[in-house]
Design a protein around this motif. Structure first.
Motif, mmCIF file in Angstrom:
data_model
loop_
_atom_site.group_PDB
_atom_site.id
_atom_site.type_symbol
_atom_site.label_atom_id
_atom_site.label_comp_id
_atom_site.label_asym_id
_atom_site.label_seq_id
_atom_site.Cartn_x
_atom_site.Cartn_y
_atom_site.Cartn_z
ATOM 1 N N ASN A 188 9.615 -2.314 -8.634
ATOM 2 C CA ASN A 188 8.567 -1.412 -7.422
ATOM 3 C C ASN A 188 8.908 -0.032 -7.555
ATOM 4 O OD1 ASN A 188 10.987 -1.206 -5.863
ATOM 5 N ND2 ASN A 188 10.747 -2.944 -4.719
ATOM 6 N N ALA A 237 -0.397 -6.913 -2.959
ATOM 7 C CA ALA A 237 -0.767 -6.975 -1.754
ATOM 8 C C ALA A 237 -1.618 -8.305 -1.593
ATOM 9 C CB ALA A 237 -1.335 -5.567 -1.039
ATOM 10 N N ARG A 287 0.657 -2.772 -2.656
ATOM 11 C CA ARG A 287 2.073 -3.088 -3.051
ATOM 12 C C ARG A 287 1.991 -3.223 -4.405
ATOM 13 N NH1 ARG A 287 4.131 -7.946 -0.765
ATOM 14 N NH2 ARG A 287 6.208 -6.936 -1.418
#
Length: 85
Positions: free
Chosen positions: A9, A39, A47
């Motif tokens: 991430n 997401a 995300r």
């Protein structure tokens, strides 16, 4: 996407490269770093997940490889003849 690899991430990448998370988001938005939006809802906050192979490609593309400088060529003054070289 390979499901057997652990995705990275933006905060992890920022820590590895020593930059801010906003910088990583900027690379994603500009297309320099390919990421997948994982997401659960669309239209919300994204995300991002980055594959390790993509991260390695990104690092290689940004690595600096210095090219050797060409040798300096000295110009001989006009009218001078060198007999002994």
């Amino acid at each position: 996407m390979n499901t057997s690899t652990k995705m990275l991430n933006p905060p992890q990448i920022a820590e590895m490269l020593g930059v801010g998370v906003a910088k990583v988001h900027g690379w994603i938005e500009s297309g320099e770093l390919t990421a997948i939006n994982v997401a659960t809802t669309s239209g919300g906050r994204p995300r991002w997940a980055i594959e390790p192979d993509e991260f390695e490609r990104f690092k290689r593309s940004r690595s600096s490889t210095s090219t050797p400088k060409p040798a300096k060529r000295y110009r001989q003054p006009a009218g001078v003849i060198e007999f002994y070289k």
